[in-house]
Motif scaffolding. Sequence first.
Motif, PDB file in Angstrom:
ATOM      1  N   GLY A  92      29.450  27.759  26.184  1.00 26.80           N
ATOM      2  CA  GLY A  92      30.664  26.965  26.361  1.00 26.80           C
ATOM      3  C   GLY A  92      31.557  27.405  27.495  1.00 26.80           C
ATOM      4  N   LYS A  93      30.982  28.014  28.513  1.00 23.62           N
ATOM      5  CA  LYS A  93      31.771  28.504  29.638  1.00 23.62           C
ATOM      6  C   LYS A  93      31.343  27.829  30.931  1.00 23.62           C
ATOM      7  CE  LYS A  93      32.479  32.981  27.505  1.00 23.62           C
ATOM      8  NZ  LYS A  93      32.246  34.418  27.601  1.00 23.62           N
ATOM      9  N   GLY A  94      32.321  27.199  31.578  1.00 22.10           N
ATOM     10  CA  GLY A  94      32.060  26.583  32.869  1.00 22.10           C
ATOM     11  C   GLY A  94      32.136  27.617  33.982  1.00 22.10           C
ATOM     12  N   THR A  95      31.992  27.140  35.182  1.00 20.73           N
ATOM     13  CA  THR A  95      31.954  27.975  36.372  1.00 20.73           C
ATOM     14  C   THR A  95      33.242  28.757  36.591  1.00 20.73           C
ATOM     15  OG1 THR A  95      30.534  26.305  37.376  1.00 20.73           O
ATOM     16  CG2 THR A  95      31.510  27.906  38.859  1.00 20.73           C
ATOM     17  N   PRO A  96      33.161  30.081  36.744  1.00 20.84           N
ATOM     18  CA  PRO A  96      34.345  30.829  37.161  1.00 20.84           C
ATOM     19  C   PRO A  96      34.612  30.534  38.636  1.00 20.84           C
ATOM     20  CG  PRO A  96      32.444  32.285  37.100  1.00 20.84           C
ATOM     21  CD  PRO A  96      31.985  30.939  36.589  1.00 20.84           C
ATOM     22  N   GLY A  97      35.833  30.737  39.074  1.00 18.50           N
ATOM     23  CA  GLY A  97      36.095  30.455  40.476  1.00 18.50           C
ATOM     24  C   GLY A  97      37.469  30.866  40.944  1.00 18.50           C
ATOM     25  N   ARG A  98      37.686  30.662  42.238  1.00 23.63           N
ATOM     26  CA  ARG A  98      38.963  30.965  42.874  1.00 23.63           C
ATOM     27  C   ARG A  98      39.732  29.664  43.055  1.00 23.63           C
ATOM     28  NH1 ARG A  98      37.749  34.613  46.632  1.00 23.63           N
ATOM     29  NH2 ARG A  98      38.409  36.115  45.075  1.00 23.63           N
ATOM     30  N   ALA A  99      40.968  29.666  42.584  1.00 20.09           N
ATOM     31  CA  ALA A  99      41.873  28.530  42.724  1.00 20.09           C
ATOM     32  C   ALA A  99      42.879  28.863  43.821  1.00 20.09           C
ATOM     33  CB  ALA A  99      42.597  28.264  41.412  1.00 20.09           C
ATOM     34  N   GLN A 100      43.027  27.959  44.794  1.00 20.51           N
ATOM     35  CA  GLN A 100      43.936  28.197  45.902  1.00 20.51           C
ATOM     36  C   GLN A 100      44.847  26.997  46.106  1.00 20.51           C
ATOM     37  OE1 GLN A 100      40.944  29.068  48.937  1.00 20.51           O
ATOM     38  NE2 GLN A 100      41.507  31.223  48.805  1.00 20.51           N
ATOM     39  N   LEU A 101      46.107  27.275  46.463  1.00 18.14           N
ATOM     40  CA  LEU A 101      47.087  26.239  46.757  1.00 18.14           C
ATOM     41  C   LEU A 101      47.490  26.329  48.223  1.00 18.14           C
ATOM     42  CD1 LEU A 101      49.414  26.588  43.641  1.00 18.14           C
ATOM     43  CD2 LEU A 101      47.695  24.819  44.058  1.00 18.14           C
ATOM     44  N   TYR A 102      47.665  25.158  48.842  1.00 18.87           N
ATOM     45  CA  TYR A 102      48.044  25.082  50.248  1.00 18.87           C
ATOM     46  C   TYR A 102      49.186  24.095  50.425  1.00 18.87           C
ATOM     47  CZ  TYR A 102      43.478  27.209  51.193  1.00 18.87           C
ATOM     48  OH  TYR A 102      42.392  28.045  51.223  1.00 18.87           O
ATOM     49  N   ILE A 103      50.082  24.418  51.340  1.00 14.55           N
ATOM     50  CA  ILE A 103      51.090  23.478  51.810  1.00 14.55           C
ATOM     51  C   ILE A 103      50.844  23.312  53.298  1.00 14.55           C
ATOM     52  CG2 ILE A 103      53.551  23.019  52.160  1.00 14.55           C
ATOM     53  CD1 ILE A 103      54.126  24.782  49.710  1.00 14.55           C
ATOM     54  N   ASP A 104      50.523  22.091  53.711  1.00  9.75           N
ATOM     55  CA  ASP A 104      50.240  21.783  55.122  1.00  9.75           C
ATOM     56  C   ASP A 104      49.196  22.730  55.725  1.00  9.75           C
ATOM     57  OD1 ASP A 104      52.083  19.659  55.088  1.00  9.75           O
ATOM     58  OD2 ASP A 104      53.740  21.031  55.532  1.00  9.75           O
ATOM     59  N   GLY A 105      48.136  23.014  54.955  1.00 11.79           N
ATOM     60  CA  GLY A 105      47.039  23.836  55.447  1.00 11.79           C
ATOM     61  C   GLY A 105      47.281  25.334  55.389  1.00 11.79           C
ATOM     62  N   ARG A 106      48.424  25.756  54.921  1.00 16.57           N
ATOM     63  CA  ARG A 106      48.768  27.171  54.829  1.00 16.57           C
ATOM     64  C   ARG A 106      48.608  27.644  53.392  1.00 16.57           C
ATOM     65  NH1 ARG A 106      53.132  26.306  55.556  1.00 16.57           N
ATOM     66  NH2 ARG A 106      54.690  27.341  54.422  1.00 16.57           N
ATOM     67  N   LEU A 107      47.827  28.701  53.170  1.00 17.98           N
ATOM     68  CA  LEU A 107      47.605  29.254  51.835  1.00 17.98           C
ATOM     69  C   LEU A 107      48.920  29.810  51.294  1.00 17.98           C
ATOM     70  CD1 LEU A 107      45.538  30.037  49.598  1.00 17.98           C
ATOM     71  CD2 LEU A 107      45.276  32.225  50.796  1.00 17.98           C
ATOM     72  N   VAL A 108      49.317  29.326  50.095  1.00 21.15           N
ATOM     73  CA  VAL A 108      50.589  29.743  49.502  1.00 21.15           C
ATOM     74  C   VAL A 108      50.435  30.284  48.080  1.00 21.15           C
ATOM     75  CG1 VAL A 108      52.004  28.232  50.948  1.00 21.15           C
ATOM     76  CG2 VAL A 108      51.097  27.369  48.769  1.00 21.15           C
ATOM     77  N   GLY A 109      49.212  30.293  47.558  1.00 14.90           N
ATOM     78  CA  GLY A 109      48.984  30.836  46.226  1.00 14.90           C
ATOM     79  C   GLY A 109      47.511  30.838  45.890  1.00 14.90           C
ATOM     80  N   GLU A 110      47.061  31.853  45.148  1.00 16.04           N
ATOM     81  CA  GLU A 110      45.664  31.883  44.716  1.00 16.04           C
ATOM     82  C   GLU A 110      45.512  32.759  43.488  1.00 16.04           C
ATOM     83  OE1 GLU A 110      42.780  33.653  47.414  1.00 16.04           O
ATOM     84  OE2 GLU A 110      44.328  34.924  48.241  1.00 16.04           O
ATOM     85  N   THR A 111      44.482  32.461  42.713  1.00 16.26           N
ATOM     86  CA  THR A 111      44.138  33.253  41.548  1.00 16.26           C
ATOM     87  C   THR A 111      42.655  33.064  41.256  1.00 16.26           C
ATOM     88  OG1 THR A 111      44.808  33.843  39.297  1.00 16.26           O
ATOM     89  CG2 THR A 111      44.586  31.499  39.762  1.00 16.26           C
ATOM     90  N   ASP A 112      42.092  34.013  40.531  1.00 12.06           N
ATOM     91  CA  ASP A 112      40.711  33.879  40.066  1.00 12.06           C
ATOM     92  C   ASP A 112      40.731  33.411  38.624  1.00 12.06           C
ATOM     93  OD1 ASP A 112      39.367  34.619  42.419  1.00 12.06           O
ATOM     94  OD2 ASP A 112      39.688  36.745  41.985  1.00 12.06           O
ATOM     95  N   MET A 113      39.897  32.441  38.319  1.00 11.34           N
ATOM     96  CA  MET A 113      39.761  31.936  36.954  1.00 11.34           C
ATOM     97  C   MET A 113      38.426  32.430  36.412  1.00 11.34           C
ATOM     98  SD  MET A 113      41.416  28.104  37.166  1.00 11.34           S
ATOM     99  CE  MET A 113      40.160  27.404  38.194  1.00 11.34           C
ATOM    100  N   PRO A 114      38.438  33.219  35.343  1.00 11.40           N
ATOM    101  CA  PRO A 114      37.201  33.787  34.819  1.00 11.40           C
ATOM    102  C   PRO A 114      36.288  32.753  34.162  1.00 11.40           C
ATOM    103  CG  PRO A 114      39.030  34.354  33.389  1.00 11.40           C
ATOM    104  CD  PRO A 114      39.611  33.664  34.586  1.00 11.40           C
ATOM    105  N   VAL A 115      36.855  31.626  33.746  1.00 11.86           N
ATOM    106  CA  VAL A 115      36.074  30.592  33.071  1.00 11.86           C
ATOM    107  C   VAL A 115      36.800  29.256  33.230  1.00 11.86           C
ATOM    108  CG1 VAL A 115      37.185  30.986  30.827  1.00 11.86           C
ATOM    109  CG2 VAL A 115      34.896  30.011  30.907  1.00 11.86           C
ATOM    110  N   THR A 116      36.030  28.186  33.267  1.00 12.43           N
ATOM    111  CA  THR A 116      36.587  26.835  33.285  1.00 12.43           C
ATOM    112  C   THR A 116      35.878  26.000  32.236  1.00 12.43           C
ATOM    113  OG1 THR A 116      35.035  26.123  35.002  1.00 12.43           O
ATOM    114  CG2 THR A 116      37.195  26.946  35.747  1.00 12.43           C
ATOM    115  N   THR A 117      36.339  24.787  32.042  1.00 10.11           N
ATOM    116  CA  THR A 117      35.732  23.888  31.066  1.00 10.11           C
ATOM    117  C   THR A 117      34.320  23.542  31.530  1.00 10.11           C
ATOM    118  OG1 THR A 117      37.922  23.047  30.548  1.00 10.11           O
ATOM    119  CG2 THR A 117      36.046  21.687  29.868  1.00 10.11           C
TER     120      THR A 117
END
Length: 176
Positions: A92-117
């Motif tokens: 019952g575990k989906g792909t782990p991954g890196r989540a990143q947020l951008y404003i106008d192409g500039r990285l402004v936040g990121e985190t690693d997610m150990p599991v997804t749906t």
Amino acid sequence: MPAAVAPRVLNRPHSVTADVEIPPGGAQGVLLCQGTNAGGWSLYVKDGHLHYAHNYVQRALHHVASGETVPEGRHALRFEFEPTGAPDMAHGKGTPGRAQLYIDGRLVGETDMPVTTPITFNPGGMACGANPGSAVTPDYQAPFPFTGTLHSVTVDLSGDLIVDAESEMRMHMARQ
């Protein structure tokens, strides 16, 4: 839009880009979301910051917020998901991954997610500009409509989809 026709973002690299206009004084609300408090994800603006939340079947909430505020004016607000491992569908575990947020192409936040749906959100409808029904995250109260101008939202699914046909068949049979 119903889950059957919504873009299939699970277990693959993908991005969501919202072309928005933030009025003087700021804006808040959901840009795009899928699912409910039983599981889903939401890209939204709150307290001047860009946020992404992934509700893993009510077992965990993975969240990332921008480290800076979204300024007034027209901007491209973007979320990207890049898988960092393989899913474990049998458990019952989906792909782990890196989540990143951008404003106008500039990285402004990121985190690693150990599991997804892993397979689907139930219910799994997708909504733009608000979160109808129960809120995906306790960070806001539904429907939390976007108060700026939402010009467009683009979901990019150009990454490879990971499929576990046996797990999907079990899920479909359980619904019968």
